[in-house]
Design a protein around this motif. Structure first.
Motif, PDB file in Angstrom:
ATOM      1  N   ILE A 159       4.497  52.527  18.975  1.00 42.25           N
ATOM      2  CA  ILE A 159       5.320  51.980  20.049  1.00 42.25           C
ATOM      3  C   ILE A 159       4.499  51.851  21.336  1.00 42.25           C
ATOM      4  O   ILE A 159       3.434  52.455  21.480  1.00 42.25           O
ATOM      5  CB  ILE A 159       6.547  52.879  20.329  1.00 42.25           C
ATOM      6  N   ASP A 160       5.034  51.079  22.285  1.00 39.93           N
ATOM      7  CA  ASP A 160       4.504  51.087  23.642  1.00 39.93           C
ATOM      8  C   ASP A 160       4.828  52.437  24.274  1.00 39.93           C
ATOM      9  O   ASP A 160       5.930  52.957  24.097  1.00 39.93           O
ATOM     10  CB  ASP A 160       5.159  49.979  24.479  1.00 39.93           C
ATOM     11  N   TRP A 161       3.873  52.979  25.059  1.00 41.09           N
ATOM     12  CA  TRP A 161       4.106  54.307  25.610  1.00 41.09           C
ATOM     13  C   TRP A 161       3.350  54.492  26.919  1.00 41.09           C
ATOM     14  O   TRP A 161       2.419  53.755  27.253  1.00 41.09           O
ATOM     15  CB  TRP A 161       3.670  55.392  24.625  1.00 41.09           C
ATOM     16  N   LYS A 162       3.743  55.533  27.637  1.00 40.82           N
ATOM     17  CA  LYS A 162       3.021  55.976  28.820  1.00 40.82           C
ATOM     18  C   LYS A 162       3.218  57.484  28.951  1.00 40.82           C
ATOM     19  O   LYS A 162       4.172  58.044  28.387  1.00 40.82           O
ATOM     20  CB  LYS A 162       3.519  55.263  30.081  1.00 40.82           C
ATOM     21  N   VAL A 163       2.330  58.130  29.676  1.00 38.54           N
ATOM     22  CA  VAL A 163       2.440  59.562  29.909  1.00 38.54           C
ATOM     23  C   VAL A 163       2.556  59.785  31.408  1.00 38.54           C
ATOM     24  O   VAL A 163       1.904  59.115  32.206  1.00 38.54           O
ATOM     25  CB  VAL A 163       1.241  60.334  29.314  1.00 38.54           C
ATOM     26  N   GLU A 164       3.387  60.719  31.816  1.00 45.89           N
ATOM     27  CA  GLU A 164       3.702  60.908  33.221  1.00 45.89           C
ATOM     28  C   GLU A 164       2.691  61.815  33.926  1.00 45.89           C
ATOM     29  O   GLU A 164       2.318  62.863  33.418  1.00 45.89           O
ATOM     30  CB  GLU A 164       5.103  61.524  33.374  1.00 45.89           C
ATOM     31  N   THR A 165       2.266  61.373  35.139  1.00 43.81           N
ATOM     32  CA  THR A 165       1.466  62.224  36.019  1.00 43.81           C
ATOM     33  C   THR A 165       2.372  63.250  36.675  1.00 43.81           C
ATOM     34  O   THR A 165       3.497  62.944  37.063  1.00 43.81           O
ATOM     35  CB  THR A 165       0.782  61.378  37.095  1.00 43.81           C
ATOM     36  N   THR A 166       1.888  64.472  36.776  1.00 41.00           N
ATOM     37  CA  THR A 166       2.642  65.537  37.448  1.00 41.00           C
ATOM     38  C   THR A 166       1.745  66.159  38.517  1.00 41.00           C
ATOM     39  O   THR A 166       0.586  65.776  38.681  1.00 41.00           O
ATOM     40  CB  THR A 166       3.069  66.619  36.440  1.00 41.00           C
ATOM     41  N   ALA A 167       2.301  67.119  39.256  1.00 38.20           N
ATOM     42  CA  ALA A 167       1.490  67.818  40.253  1.00 38.20           C
ATOM     43  C   ALA A 167       0.343  68.567  39.594  1.00 38.20           C
ATOM     44  O   ALA A 167      -0.714  68.764  40.191  1.00 38.20           O
ATOM     45  CB  ALA A 167       2.369  68.790  41.048  1.00 38.20           C
ATOM     46  N   ASN A 168       0.538  68.982  38.341  1.00 43.22           N
ATOM     47  CA  ASN A 168      -0.484  69.750  37.634  1.00 43.22           C
ATOM     48  C   ASN A 168      -1.604  68.882  37.087  1.00 43.22           C
ATOM     49  O   ASN A 168      -2.779  69.275  37.101  1.00 43.22           O
ATOM     50  CB  ASN A 168       0.139  70.508  36.448  1.00 43.22           C
ATOM     51  N   ILE A 169      -1.237  67.713  36.562  1.00 49.03           N
ATOM     52  CA  ILE A 169      -2.188  66.896  35.812  1.00 49.03           C
ATOM     53  C   ILE A 169      -2.220  65.485  36.385  1.00 49.03           C
ATOM     54  O   ILE A 169      -1.177  64.894  36.662  1.00 49.03           O
ATOM     55  CB  ILE A 169      -1.823  66.849  34.322  1.00 49.03           C
ATOM     56  N   ASP A 170      -3.434  64.961  36.523  1.00 49.94           N
ATOM     57  CA  ASP A 170      -3.639  63.643  37.129  1.00 49.94           C
ATOM     58  C   ASP A 170      -4.229  62.692  36.088  1.00 49.94           C
ATOM     59  O   ASP A 170      -5.255  62.994  35.472  1.00 49.94           O
ATOM     60  CB  ASP A 170      -4.590  63.789  38.322  1.00 49.94           C
ATOM     61  N   PHE A 171      -3.569  61.543  35.896  1.00 50.04           N
ATOM     62  CA  PHE A 171      -4.049  60.546  34.945  1.00 50.04           C
ATOM     63  C   PHE A 171      -4.597  59.301  35.645  1.00 50.04           C
ATOM     64  O   PHE A 171      -4.825  58.279  35.011  1.00 50.04           O
ATOM     65  CB  PHE A 171      -2.921  60.123  34.000  1.00 50.04           C
ATOM     66  N   SER A 172      -4.820  59.387  36.975  1.00 47.06           N
ATOM     67  CA  SER A 172      -5.215  58.198  37.725  1.00 47.06           C
ATOM     68  C   SER A 172      -6.607  57.696  37.368  1.00 47.06           C
ATOM     69  O   SER A 172      -6.922  56.531  37.599  1.00 47.06           O
ATOM     70  CB  SER A 172      -5.145  58.490  39.232  1.00 47.06           C
TER      71      SER A 172
END
Length: 508
Positions: A159-172
């Motif tokens: 499927i199409d997907w994405k993972v969320e950035t949080t204060a703990n982890i940065d995906f930028s």
């Protein structure tokens, strides 16, 4: 004969009326539909349904993935005669927009749904693996977030997907989503929140589909900053140099002076760190190499000090400088590292060629510099070849005077004449020979000086000396003089657009 024809006609009429009466009876007979049933059939499987029909019938499927088998064909509609019927139904994986199909039976222009077929929703693949895909991540097997961001996970999905950035982890700085059936490698970094970087925590990776629905949750574990690592809020890969004014109340920020003190933050695991004050001196050796001499100073002996809130908040200040330019290192060590070197600190940490051993350079919080007091930063120290001060004919030590203090010219006019306001006059009495004069410019911080005689006297010249930060003048006899002052311009070769200082020698 006539009677026979009449009889045959009567028989035919009676038969026709009887037949007509039978048709009307069939049409009038009510149809009976079987009770509706519900069955579950998985994609790729077949099932047989049965029903009793009281008349000719037509069976129709409402979904393209639910087909009726007619011999070797799969059709959407099938006809049959009254009586017991058994029909084979095949379920395919087509058209995932719906997972429910209806089978409608039609008899004598009446219709009714007699079967509802449910195809279980397909369990779409969504898997998250470690970097080499040897383990699937999930409950009981978390993704381990590494301090340096070198950890990776692999997403395999339909499927199409994405993972969320949080204060703990940065995906930028990495891939944070993907398309169906495209394997994606993700390299998350730690978030910028210093408090979350210092110590360990547990969190989650939340994966969502294109509609924003959560499709996968993977636990995350972070074990905290390594015990040998420390972070400084004000410095990146380059060492930070903070240069204070000689008064100590301001420091340089670019080309401007801003009010002190200098504030910064330190991050260490569990706030376990130790700071050390170091003063250093730089000198050029005979081989033209730069050397350091370093000294550890107690806090009550050091000209720069910090206040520390024990949670990483530092405030750095300096006292007024009454002398020459001074240099220091403020080092902040993780306590576990400091404990290993404290008993042999100078041999472990100091380097005569580097200042601080490169293995420990990462613990330099600030290189501290403080400008020299102007009284010590201009003019010259003059001696003979042995380093003895110069004296007049009466045995009085000779002192230089500032051209600026004795002139009515403005600074701009002095700079126009000499290129600098750092101009000093040495007055020598006639009748006394000064075979060697060694002049050392005060406040000079370069590697070595060069000098030129701009206005000369007969027989006077500059010669090389062992000390490359001084100028040696020879040839001044008892009566040596000229119509004008002897002018010697002293330069820093790395900033030779204007003289660093000018020495004027006069006779009286």
């Amino acid at each position: 004969m006539k009677n026979l024809r009449f009889y045959l006609g009567f028989v035919a009429l009676a038969a026709g009326l009887a037949f007509s009466g039978c048709d009307k009876d069939d049409d009038a007979k009510p149809v009976v539909f079987p009770e509706k049933k519900e069955v579950v059939v998985s994609a790729g499987e077949s099932t047989v349904i049965s029903f009793d029909a009281t008349s000719q019938w037509t069976l129709t499927s409402s979904a393209i993935w639910c087909k009726i088998e007619d011999g070797s064909e799969k059709v959407s509609s099938l006809q049959g005669k009254a009586g017991r019927a058994e029909v084979k139904i095949h379920i395919s994986d087509e058209a995932r927009d719906s997972n429910t199909a209806e089978l409608t039976l039609k008899m004598n222009n009446e219709s009714k749904v007699i079967y509802v077929i449910t195809r279980p929703a397909k369990a779409l693949v969504f898997k998250v693996f470690n970097a080499d895909k040897t383990q699937e991540l999930g409950e009981g097997n978390p993704f381990v977030q590494l301090y340096d961001g070198s950890g990776k996970f692999v997403v395999v999905t339909e499927i199409d997907w994405k993972v969320e950035t949080t204060a703990n982890i940065d995906f930028s700085q990495t891939v944070a989503g993907g398309k169906p059936n495209v394997e994606v490698v993700v390299s998350p970094a730690l978030g910028a929140n210093v408090e979350l970087r210092k110590n360990g925590w547990d969190s989650q990776l939340v994966f969502k589909n294109i509609g924003g629905e959560t499709v996968k949750v993977v636990p995350v574990r972070y074990d905290g900053m390594p015990e040998s690592v420390i972070e400084f809020s004000h410095r990146g890969n380059e060492l930070e140099v903070v240069e204070f004014t000689y008064e100590g109340d301001k420091y340089k920020d670019g080309s401007a002076n801003v009010d002190g003190p200098f504030k910064f933050n330190v991050a260490a695991r569990d706030d376990k760190y130790t700071h050390v004050y170091i003063e250093y001196f730089e000198e050029m050796n005979d081989a033209g190499e730069y050397e350091f001499e370093n000294y550890v100073l107690a806090e009550d002996e050091c000209w720069f000090t910090v206040t520390d809130d024990k949670k990483g908040g530092f405030v750095l200040s300096t006292q007024e400088n009454m002398g020459k330019l001074r240099n220091g290192f403020l080092m902040v060590f993780p306590t576990s590292v400091y404990d290993k070197v404290k008993n042999n600190f100078e041999k472990s940490v100091f380097s005569t060629t580097e200042g601080i051993n490169k293995n420990y350079e990462q613990y330099i919080a600030v290189i501290v510099k403080q400008a020299a007091n102007p009284a010590m930063a201009s003019g010259f120290t003059v001696t003979d070849q042995e380093g003895t001060p110069l004296f007049d004919e009466n045995g009085e030590e000779l002192e230089l005077t500032s051209y600026r203090d004795g002139s009515d010219k403005s600074d701009e006019e002095i700079i126009e004449l000499f290129g600098t306001t750092n101009v000093h006059i040495l007055s020598l009495p006639l009748g006394t020979a000064y075979d060697y004069i060694v002049a050392a410019p005060k406040g000079f911080t370069g590697y070595y000086v060069t000098a030129d005689i701009v206005q000369g006297w007969a027989g006077v010249e500059l010669v090389e000396s062992d000390d490359i930060k001084t100028v040696t003048i020879t040839g001044i006899g008892e009566q040596t003089k000229g119509e004008k002052s002897l002018q010697i311009n002293v330069f820093d070769p790395e900033n030779a657009d204007a003289p660093f200082a000018v020495l004027l020698i006069e006779r009286y």
